[in-house]
Structures are given as structure tokens and as C-alpha cells.
Design a protein around this motif. Structure first.
Motif, PDB file in Angstrom:
ATOM      1  N   GLY A  65      36.957  27.042  60.581  1.00 40.15           N
ATOM      2  CA  GLY A  65      37.032  25.631  60.227  1.00 40.15           C
ATOM      3  C   GLY A  65      38.127  25.256  59.247  1.00 40.15           C
ATOM      4  O   GLY A  65      38.098  24.153  58.688  1.00 40.15           O
ATOM      5  N   PHE A  66      39.105  26.137  59.037  1.00 42.16           N
ATOM      6  CA  PHE A  66      40.245  25.738  58.216  1.00 42.16           C
ATOM      7  C   PHE A  66      41.034  24.665  58.955  1.00 42.16           C
ATOM      8  O   PHE A  66      41.143  24.695  60.176  1.00 42.16           O
ATOM      9  CB  PHE A  66      41.132  26.947  57.914  1.00 42.16           C
ATOM     10  N   LYS A  67      41.612  23.721  58.209  1.00 47.42           N
ATOM     11  CA  LYS A  67      42.189  22.527  58.820  1.00 47.42           C
ATOM     12  C   LYS A  67      43.707  22.528  58.915  1.00 47.42           C
ATOM     13  O   LYS A  67      44.282  21.643  59.551  1.00 47.42           O
ATOM     14  CB  LYS A  67      41.739  21.284  58.045  1.00 47.42           C
ATOM     15  N   ALA A  68      44.375  23.468  58.274  1.00 52.07           N
ATOM     16  CA  ALA A  68      45.838  23.541  58.354  1.00 52.07           C
ATOM     17  C   ALA A  68      46.288  24.948  58.024  1.00 52.07           C
ATOM     18  O   ALA A  68      45.568  25.717  57.372  1.00 52.07           O
ATOM     19  CB  ALA A  68      46.500  22.527  57.410  1.00 52.07           C
ATOM     20  N   LEU A  69      47.492  25.278  58.478  1.00 51.40           N
ATOM     21  CA  LEU A  69      48.086  26.589  58.235  1.00 51.40           C
ATOM     22  C   LEU A  69      49.308  26.398  57.339  1.00 51.40           C
ATOM     23  O   LEU A  69      50.243  25.676  57.695  1.00 51.40           O
ATOM     24  CB  LEU A  69      48.497  27.234  59.553  1.00 51.40           C
ATOM     25  N   VAL A  70      49.277  27.011  56.168  1.00 50.14           N
ATOM     26  CA  VAL A  70      50.370  26.890  55.195  1.00 50.14           C
ATOM     27  C   VAL A  70      51.184  28.172  55.230  1.00 50.14           C
ATOM     28  O   VAL A  70      50.690  29.241  54.859  1.00 50.14           O
ATOM     29  CB  VAL A  70      49.821  26.630  53.777  1.00 50.14           C
ATOM     30  N   ILE A  71      52.428  28.070  55.692  1.00 45.87           N
ATOM     31  CA  ILE A  71      53.294  29.243  55.788  1.00 45.87           C
ATOM     32  C   ILE A  71      54.162  29.315  54.540  1.00 45.87           C
ATOM     33  O   ILE A  71      54.978  28.428  54.277  1.00 45.87           O
ATOM     34  CB  ILE A  71      54.203  29.169  57.032  1.00 45.87           C
ATOM     35  N   THR A  72      53.992  30.371  53.743  1.00 44.95           N
ATOM     36  CA  THR A  72      54.843  30.565  52.570  1.00 44.95           C
ATOM     37  C   THR A  72      56.173  31.153  53.025  1.00 44.95           C
ATOM     38  O   THR A  72      56.209  32.216  53.643  1.00 44.95           O
ATOM     39  CB  THR A  72      54.165  31.488  51.551  1.00 44.95           C
ATOM     40  N   VAL A  73      57.267  30.443  52.718  1.00 40.26           N
ATOM     41  CA  VAL A  73      58.579  30.833  53.240  1.00 40.26           C
ATOM     42  C   VAL A  73      59.471  31.485  52.185  1.00 40.26           C
ATOM     43  O   VAL A  73      60.556  31.975  52.528  1.00 40.26           O
ATOM     44  CB  VAL A  73      59.311  29.610  53.833  1.00 40.26           C
ATOM     45  N   ASP A  74      59.040  31.504  50.919  1.00 43.54           N
ATOM     46  CA  ASP A  74      59.937  31.964  49.859  1.00 43.54           C
ATOM     47  C   ASP A  74      59.635  33.371  49.373  1.00 43.54           C
ATOM     48  O   ASP A  74      60.010  33.745  48.261  1.00 43.54           O
ATOM     49  CB  ASP A  74      59.928  30.978  48.680  1.00 43.54           C
ATOM     50  N   VAL A  75      58.968  34.165  50.208  1.00 42.19           N
ATOM     51  CA  VAL A  75      58.666  35.552  49.820  1.00 42.19           C
ATOM     52  C   VAL A  75      59.117  36.516  50.921  1.00 42.19           C
ATOM     53  O   VAL A  75      58.299  37.199  51.547  1.00 42.19           O
ATOM     54  CB  VAL A  75      57.161  35.750  49.519  1.00 42.19           C
ATOM     55  N   PRO A  76      60.426  36.584  51.201  1.00 38.61           N
ATOM     56  CA  PRO A  76      60.869  37.643  52.112  1.00 38.61           C
ATOM     57  C   PRO A  76      60.642  39.012  51.489  1.00 38.61           C
ATOM     58  O   PRO A  76      60.375  39.989  52.183  1.00 38.61           O
ATOM     59  CB  PRO A  76      62.358  37.341  52.314  1.00 38.61           C
ATOM     60  N   ILE A  77      60.770  39.064  50.163  1.00 39.90           N
ATOM     61  CA  ILE A  77      60.376  40.236  49.374  1.00 39.90           C
ATOM     62  C   ILE A  77      59.745  39.710  48.085  1.00 39.90           C
ATOM     63  O   ILE A  77      59.949  38.553  47.705  1.00 39.90           O
ATOM     64  CB  ILE A  77      61.561  41.168  49.038  1.00 39.90           C
ATOM     65  N   THR A  78      58.969  40.552  47.412  1.00 42.08           N
ATOM     66  CA  THR A  78      58.319  40.137  46.175  1.00 42.08           C
ATOM     67  C   THR A  78      59.345  39.963  45.063  1.00 42.08           C
ATOM     68  O   THR A  78      60.272  40.764  44.924  1.00 42.08           O
ATOM     69  CB  THR A  78      57.270  41.175  45.743  1.00 42.08           C
ATOM     70  N   GLY A  79      59.180  38.916  44.258  1.00 42.28           N
ATOM     71  CA  GLY A  79      60.103  38.627  43.174  1.00 42.28           C
ATOM     72  C   GLY A  79      60.136  39.719  42.113  1.00 42.28           C
ATOM     73  O   GLY A  79      59.212  40.545  42.006  1.00 42.28           O
ATOM     74  N   ASN A  80      61.185  39.698  41.327  1.00 35.47           N
ATOM     75  CA  ASN A  80      61.385  40.683  40.254  1.00 35.47           C
ATOM     76  C   ASN A  80      60.579  40.242  39.032  1.00 35.47           C
ATOM     77  O   ASN A  80      61.076  39.543  38.149  1.00 35.47           O
ATOM     78  CB  ASN A  80      62.861  40.791  39.918  1.00 35.47           C
ATOM     79  N   ARG A  81      59.318  40.656  38.984  1.00 33.75           N
ATOM     80  CA  ARG A  81      58.411  40.243  37.913  1.00 33.75           C
ATOM     81  C   ARG A  81      58.342  41.350  36.851  1.00 33.75           C
ATOM     82  O   ARG A  81      57.655  42.354  37.022  1.00 33.75           O
ATOM     83  CB  ARG A  81      57.032  39.928  38.499  1.00 33.75           C
ATOM     84  N   ARG A  82      59.068  41.136  35.780  1.00 33.11           N
ATOM     85  CA  ARG A  82      59.289  42.206  34.803  1.00 33.11           C
ATOM     86  C   ARG A  82      58.006  42.647  34.115  1.00 33.11           C
ATOM     87  O   ARG A  82      57.829  43.839  33.820  1.00 33.11           O
ATOM     88  CB  ARG A  82      60.318  41.735  33.769  1.00 33.11           C
ATOM     89  N   HIS A  83      57.117  41.700  33.820  1.00 26.08           N
ATOM     90  CA  HIS A  83      55.866  42.081  33.162  1.00 26.08           C
ATOM     91  C   HIS A  83      55.071  43.052  34.033  1.00 26.08           C
ATOM     92  O   HIS A  83      54.491  44.026  33.532  1.00 26.08           O
ATOM     93  CB  HIS A  83      55.014  40.849  32.864  1.00 26.08           C
ATOM     94  N   ASP A  84      55.014  42.785  35.328  1.00 26.73           N
ATOM     95  CA  ASP A  84      54.252  43.658  36.224  1.00 26.73           C
ATOM     96  C   ASP A  84      54.886  45.042  36.304  1.00 26.73           C
ATOM     97  O   ASP A  84      54.179  46.057  36.405  1.00 26.73           O
ATOM     98  CB  ASP A  84      54.163  43.035  37.619  1.00 26.73           C
ATOM     99  N   ILE A  85      56.202  45.086  36.261  1.00 22.67           N
ATOM    100  CA  ILE A  85      56.887  46.385  36.289  1.00 22.67           C
ATOM    101  C   ILE A  85      56.577  47.158  35.020  1.00 22.67           C
ATOM    102  O   ILE A  85      56.247  48.354  35.050  1.00 22.67           O
ATOM    103  CB  ILE A  85      58.410  46.185  36.455  1.00 22.67           C
ATOM    104  N   ARG A  86      56.647  46.475  33.876  1.00 24.76           N
ATOM    105  CA  ARG A  86      56.350  47.142  32.597  1.00 24.76           C
ATOM    106  C   ARG A  86      54.897  47.617  32.552  1.00 24.76           C
ATOM    107  O   ARG A  86      54.593  48.688  32.015  1.00 24.76           O
ATOM    108  CB  ARG A  86      56.628  46.190  31.436  1.00 24.76           C
ATOM    109  N   ASN A  87      54.002  46.799  33.086  1.00 26.11           N
ATOM    110  CA  ASN A  87      52.571  47.135  33.066  1.00 26.11           C
ATOM    111  C   ASN A  87      52.174  48.078  34.196  1.00 26.11           C
ATOM    112  O   ASN A  87      51.009  48.450  34.317  1.00 26.11           O
ATOM    113  CB  ASN A  87      51.736  45.860  33.150  1.00 26.11           C
ATOM    114  N   GLN A  88      53.148  48.437  35.042  1.00 28.04           N
ATOM    115  CA  GLN A  88      52.919  49.331  36.177  1.00 28.04           C
ATOM    116  C   GLN A  88      51.811  48.807  37.087  1.00 28.04           C
ATOM    117  O   GLN A  88      50.937  49.551  37.528  1.00 28.04           O
ATOM    118  CB  GLN A  88      52.595  50.752  35.684  1.00 28.04           C
ATOM    119  N   VAL A  89      51.882  47.505  37.357  1.00 28.86           N
ATOM    120  CA  VAL A  89      50.922  46.889  38.273  1.00 28.86           C
ATOM    121  C   VAL A  89      51.258  47.300  39.697  1.00 28.86           C
ATOM    122  O   VAL A  89      52.386  47.151  40.150  1.00 28.86           O
ATOM    123  CB  VAL A  89      50.959  45.347  38.143  1.00 28.86           C
ATOM    124  N   ASP A  90      50.265  47.827  40.384  1.00 27.24           N
ATOM    125  CA  ASP A  90      50.407  48.225  41.789  1.00 27.24           C
ATOM    126  C   ASP A  90      49.385  47.424  42.587  1.00 27.24           C
ATOM    127  O   ASP A  90      48.190  47.682  42.503  1.00 27.24           O
ATOM    128  CB  ASP A  90      50.171  49.724  41.946  1.00 27.24           C
TER     129      ASP A  90
END
Length: 348
Positions: free
Chosen positions: A175-200
Motif C-alpha cells: 500500500g505504499f503510494k509513491a516510489l522515491v528514487i534517490t539519485v545522488d548516491v552513486p557511491i557513499t559520501g566521504n563521511r569523515r566522522h564515520d571513518i574515524r569511528n570505524q562505522v561499518d
């Protein structure tokens, strides 16, 4: 439509009666920064950094907010505002106010029942909730907890076309009413905090397998499975397998807005992913005017990124947005278990 700065929204959200993880503070929440401060105290540093982090130096993330403050209002007085009606219509569906919920992943990081709380709140508020591909609850649980809510589904296009098709068919059946296509993530952004925190995201955040509970085999979603080759020509295939309206999220230029119209999509969310993808791009509100001008009223245009007050909502609508969507603030509200107060605070 007129929006009072003190009465943008007057809504009562459900799902707010459970005992919070930490006792509620004595001082009331009166604006979004109050929720932000309390959420920071309640969440772990790694979780907070993940939610708040931007790409690169965080310039675009900060500019999303600052850009609103450069816009000045030209008020007109002696108008009858004794009755205020914030209702509007998006993609043919009525909502109580032009303030809805952006797709963000892993809501269980902010509150144990995660997206189920978000869905209940959106249903009670009678607004649209865009559910993320990377929700931490199953789509079935989200729908079951708020069966009457207006939901759109956000899709990161996967390399495996069959998996895309299965997901789209599944959300249609739910019953979802629309499909939202995210177009700005061909690859994940360079998020420095996540890299420092070793987020996987594949291990630390326990990325949920979004296959239907009825399916015992098949491919599993991973962040690395987003298709970097996805392009304009692929829209025709997506349109061939669904009757849902298709909204493109992440458009920032008139050139891409014109291509969106040419490819017969039904809407655009002007967005820079909350500054989490490509740093030093336009603030969302700064990109809005050229996108609105480019589509010439042929499709609906929405906006997310940096909305923090009722004035921000008013400016967005005045510049041509049909509706705005909130991302990080929703997670702050979840962390404080006070989502209803959060939306009401936008008017202050």
C-alpha cells in the motif's frame, strides 16, 4: 495558503507514551535545537556522529541551515488570519500540513522500535512518511503498526534488477503510494566522522535484510550493492514495472530538473542529502528557485535540507515547494521520545 509562524502545525502524535530511555527533562522543548541538545546527550558518540555527520568538511550541511537565514520575509498585514488551514495535497493525497518525513535509515539507533514509532507518529499527524530502503524494521512491521498512514518508499537502485523488482512489487502490495528514487548516491559520501569511528554499515549497524519474511532465499541488501551505473535511461525500466508515481530525490540543477520532466517522472525532491554526499554543492533552498522555474508547473517540487523553523517552511513554500521533508530532526524527536512536540516546535 497562509502559514502562521506560531501555528504552522498543531498536531498530536501517537507513539509517545512509552517510558523514555532517559527520564524526560524538566524544561519543556520549545524549538528544534532543544531536541537536538537532548538527543545528543541520550545517544552514543558514534550514533550521534553518524546521524549528524556531513560529507567532507561539512560545508554543505551547515550551509543548508545558514542559507535560510539569508532570505528575508516581506510581510503583508491587515489580513484575516483568525482561521488557519495548513492542509495540502501531494501526489493526489491529502495531508494535514506541508511538513513530512524524509527517508532516513536505521531509526532503531534513536529508539528501540525505530521506524514503527515513526510510522505511528506520521499516521497520527496525517502526514507523509518516506520509508528508507535501509529501515531497521521490516516493511511489514512498519505497515502493520500504522496501517492507515500515507507512505512512500525510497529506493536505492540495486545492481540486481530482480531485487529492485521484488522490492517495488512488495511495497506496491503493502500500500505504499509513491516510489522515491534517490539519485545522488552513486557511491557513499566521504563521511569523515564515520571513518574515524570505524562505522561499518554491514556489521556495526546490523543492516537489515529487507526481503519479505515469506522469502527464505534470495539476495540480501548491502550498501555496496547500490548500482553506480544507474542513469536516466534506466527510468524507463523502472516505469515499466510499476504504476506508482516516481519521485526523484537529489535534484539540484535546472538541467536535471528539465531531464526529469522529459523522462515523465511525477515529482522532484530538491535535496543534497543533508550535506552527507557531495560537499560544497548548493544549499537545498538556494537550488529550489531554478528547479521550480525549470519544471514550469508540470510536476510537483518538494524540498528537504536545513528546515528548522516555521519561517523556513514558509520560505520554502513561497519559493515554489509544494511540501518540505524533515530528516535529522525526526531522529532527534525519536531519541527524546517526543515526536509530537518536535513538529509543534517548528512554529516557534
Amino acid at each position: 495558503m497562509y502559514l502562521s509562524n506560531h501555528r504552522v502545525v498543531s498536531l498530536a502524535w501517537s507513539g509517545c507514551l512509552q517510558t523514555p530511555l532517559i527520564p524526560a527533562p524538566e524544561m519543556p522543548f520549545v524549538c528544534l535545537t532543544d531536541f537536538q541538545a537532548q538527543a545528543r546527550e541520550r545517544l552514543s558518540k558514534t550514533t550521534w556522529d553518524y546521524i549528524e555527520g556531513g560529507a567532507g568538511e561539512g560545508f554543505t550541511k551547515e550551509d543548508n541551515i545558514a542559507a535560510f537565514k539569508k532570505i528575508r520575509l516581506r510581510p503583508r498585514y491587515l489580513k484575516d488570519v483568525s482561521e488557519v488551514d495548513t492542509r495540502t495535497i501531494i501526489q493526489g493525497e491529502k495531508i494535514s500540513a506541508p511538513i513530512c518525513i524524509s527517508p532516513t535509515g536505521f531509526h532503531c539507533l534513536a529508539w528501540p522500535d525505530g521506524e514503527m514509532s515513526t510510522a505511528r507518529a506520521a499516521q497520527a499527524a496525517d502526514i507523509c512518511y518516506i520509508t528508507s530502503t535501509y529501515a531497521s524494521c521490516t516493511l511489514e512491521d512498519i505497515v502493520a503498526t500504522a496501517p492507515r498512514g500515507l507512505r512512500w518508499f525510497q529506493l536505492y537502485v540495486q545492481r540486481d534488477r530482480q531485487l529492485n523488482k521484488q522490492l517495488i512489487q512488495r511495497v506496491e502490495s503493502l500500500g505504499f503510494k509513491a516510489l522515491v528514487i534517490t539519485v545522488d548516491v552513486p557511491i557513499t559520501g566521504n563521511r569523515r566522522h564515520d571513518i574515524r569511528n570505524q562505522v561499518d554499515l554491514k556489521t556495526n549497524l546490523l543492516l537489515k535484510d529487507l526481503r519479505s519474511p515469506k522469502e527464505s532465499s534470495g539476495p540480501c541488501l548491502q550498501m555496496s550493492s547500490i548500482d553506480p551505473s544507474n542513469c536516466w535511461d534506466d527510468l524507463s525500466w523502472l516505469q515499466s514495472i510499476t504504476q506508482l508515481p516516481i519521485i526523484l530525490k537529489g535534484i539540484l540543477t535546472k538541467e536535471d530538473a528539465e531531464l526529469a520532466v522529459k523522462h515523465n517522472v511525477q515529482g522532484i525532491i530538491v535535496s543534497n542529502h543533508g550535506g552527507r554526499q557531495l560537499d560544497e554543492v548548493l544549499a537545498s533552498i538556494d537550488a529550489l528557485t531554478e528547479v521550480v522555474a525549470a519544471v514550469k508547473g508540470k510536476i510537483e517540487v518538494y524540498l528537504d535540507g536545513g528546515i528548522r523553523t516555521g519561517n523556513d517552511v514558509l520560505k520554502s513554500l513561497a519559493l515554489g515547494a509544494k511540501c518540505v521533508f524533515l530528516g535529522r530532526p525526526i531522529l532527534w524527536g525519536l531519541a527524546c521520545k517526543a515526536a509530537g512536540q518536535l513538529l509543534r516546535s517548528i512554529g516557534t
